[in-house]
Design a protein around this motif. Structure first.
Motif, PDB file in Angstrom:
ATOM      1  N   ARG A  73      -9.893  -0.848   4.101  1.00  0.00           N
ATOM      2  CA  ARG A  73     -10.445  -0.121   4.908  1.00  0.00           C
ATOM      3  C   ARG A  73     -11.320  -1.669   5.754  1.00  0.00           C
ATOM      4  NH1 ARG A  73     -10.548   2.848   0.308  1.00  0.00           N
ATOM      5  NH2 ARG A  73     -12.009   1.490  -1.088  1.00  0.00           N
ATOM      6  N   LEU A 115       0.706  -1.546   0.462  1.00  0.00           N
ATOM      7  CA  LEU A 115      -0.112  -0.218   0.074  1.00  0.00           C
ATOM      8  C   LEU A 115       1.253   1.223   0.074  1.00  0.00           C
ATOM      9  CD1 LEU A 115      -2.833   1.413   0.382  1.00  0.00           C
ATOM     10  CD2 LEU A 115      -2.582   1.266   2.545  1.00  0.00           C
ATOM     11  N   SER A 144      -7.129   7.095   2.987  1.00  0.00           N
ATOM     12  CA  SER A 144      -7.937   6.826   1.943  1.00  0.00           C
ATOM     13  C   SER A 144      -8.250   5.421   2.740  1.00  0.00           C
ATOM     14  CB  SER A 144      -8.111   7.210   0.991  1.00  0.00           C
ATOM     15  OG  SER A 144      -6.572   6.394   0.370  1.00  0.00           O
ATOM     16  N   SER A 145      -7.465   4.570   2.913  1.00  0.00           N
ATOM     17  CA  SER A 145      -7.256   2.989   3.077  1.00  0.00           C
ATOM     18  C   SER A 145      -8.171   3.087   4.493  1.00  0.00           C
ATOM     19  CB  SER A 145      -6.300   2.713   2.766  1.00  0.00           C
ATOM     20  OG  SER A 145      -6.098   2.557   1.835  1.00  0.00           O
ATOM     21  N   GLU A 193      -4.497  -1.539  -6.770  1.00  0.00           N
ATOM     22  CA  GLU A 193      -4.176  -0.458  -5.404  1.00  0.00           C
ATOM     23  C   GLU A 193      -5.459   0.110  -5.521  1.00  0.00           C
ATOM     24  OE1 GLU A 193      -3.199   4.076  -5.422  1.00  0.00           O
ATOM     25  OE2 GLU A 193      -2.386   3.111  -6.473  1.00  0.00           O
ATOM     26  N   ASP A 194      -7.140  -0.514  -5.577  1.00  0.00           N
ATOM     27  CA  ASP A 194      -8.270   0.189  -5.037  1.00  0.00           C
ATOM     28  C   ASP A 194      -8.552  -1.449  -4.455  1.00  0.00           C
ATOM     29  OD1 ASP A 194      -8.508   2.421  -6.479  1.00  0.00           O
ATOM     30  OD2 ASP A 194      -9.587   1.712  -7.877  1.00  0.00           O
ATOM     31  N   ARG A 203      -2.268   7.291   0.482  1.00  0.00           N
ATOM     32  CA  ARG A 203      -3.098   6.450   1.141  1.00  0.00           C
ATOM     33  C   ARG A 203      -3.649   5.729   2.210  1.00  0.00           C
ATOM     34  NH1 ARG A 203       0.774   6.149  -3.343  1.00  0.00           N
ATOM     35  NH2 ARG A 203       2.519   5.030  -1.522  1.00  0.00           N
ATOM     36  N   LYS A 255      -6.527  -1.064  -0.976  1.00  0.00           N
ATOM     37  CA  LYS A 255      -7.330   0.071  -0.528  1.00  0.00           C
ATOM     38  C   LYS A 255      -8.852  -0.305  -0.176  1.00  0.00           C
ATOM     39  CE  LYS A 255      -5.920   4.225  -1.973  1.00  0.00           C
ATOM     40  NZ  LYS A 255      -6.354   5.352  -2.841  1.00  0.00           N
TER      41      LYS A 255
END
Length: 298
Positions: A79, A58, A135-136, A71-72, A132, A75
């Protein structure tokens, strides 16, 4: 005697119910990791605590081969993990690695050959990694400036032979880490930022300890959440409380000290009771059922 390890502590933005910090292992590829590799401990004693994660892919810089879809997904995985942590009232920070091989590959001269543009790019990579992490779902970040990291190389006169604004006297060798801390506030406020240092990799080395006196004196004005100090093997609380280099470090930084390295219940209790450290970090595999049972009855 009551166990001070189990008393509340405020670390920056984190209000913790105890002083036991957990270091969760590196996950190099969460896309292929077993489900239990990302699972957080469920023991009720660890609820309300701080967990330091090393989320690997990450936050590694220069991940040009990683697809946007990957990458999405990474994340999304983190999350979910962070949401579970919040249900357990756990605060989670992501360690931003300082791996020199990743940040300046193919550079045999290390930091000496870096141009200003390349230094700016490295700092930008850290900031991107911090965004990053945010946002995670991470609550904060820990900057890895431990022994051998790129930050450590800038700080030490034996590895920093530059003659520009990043080299020479300690006040100039500090510029990289101070600029980095300032840049990271673009993603997280200072009270959600910690830094990991290694002042004692081989015991009380005079020159190294003096450098870190200056480092900690500079960090005390940065108002960050905590400093995470790695301790060498063989230290005990009597040494840390009486040895001049260790006493000097504590005087240089009156803020929150988290320590790791000596992984025993008694050592952790002695450190906190003696007020040399405010919290003690344990590597997660060491928190087995027997260890937790000892803590419950301490």
């Amino acid at each position: 005697m009551s166990n001070k390890l189990l008393t509340p502590l405020n670390i920056g933005a984190f209000d913790l119910q105890h002083r036991l910090v957990l270091e969760w292992p590196l996950v190099a590829d969460p896309l292929n990791a077993p489900a239990d590799q990302l699972a957080l401990p469920s023991d009720c004693l660890l609820s309300g605590g701080l967990i330091i994660h090393d989320p690997g892919a990450l936050i590694w810089p220069e991940r040009t081969s990683q697809l946007i879809s990957d990458e999405d997904r990474i994340k999304s995985i983190w999350r979910t993990t962070m949401n579970n942590a919040k249900l357990a009232r756990q605060s989670s920070v992501a360690r931003l690695r300082g791996d020199i091989a990743l940040q300046i590959p193919h550079r045999p001269n290390g930091i000496l050959a870096l141009t200003q543009h390349e230094i700016d790019k490295i700092i930008a990579d850290y900031v991107d990694a911090a965004h990053r992490a945010k946002s995670s779902g991470f609550d904060g970040i820990e900057l890895d400036s431990s022994f051998g990291s790129i930050t450590d190389l800038f700080l030490m006169p034996s590895t920093n032979l530059r003659t520009d604004r990043y080299g020479g006297a300690i006040v100039q060798r500090l510029n990289f880490v101070l600029e980095l801390v300032e840049a990271l506030t673009q993603a997280f406020s200072r009270d959600r930022l910690g830094i990991r240092l290694s002042p004692f990799p081989r015991g009380f080395e005079g020159g190294r300890c003096k450098v870190y006196d200056d480092v900690l004196s500079s960090l005390r004005d940065q108002e960050i959440a905590y400093v995470h100090l790695e301790l060498s093997e063989g230290f005990d609380t009597r040494v840390l409380k009486s040895a001049p280099p260790a006493k000097a470090l504590r005087r240089a930084y009156p803020g929150i000290f988290v320590t790791s390295g000596q992984q025993s219940l008694q050592f952790a209790m002695d450190l906190v009771e003696g007020r040399w450290a405010d919290a003690v970090c344990f590597f997660s595999p060491q928190l087995d059922a027997q260890f937790l049972s000892l803590l419950k009855h301490a």
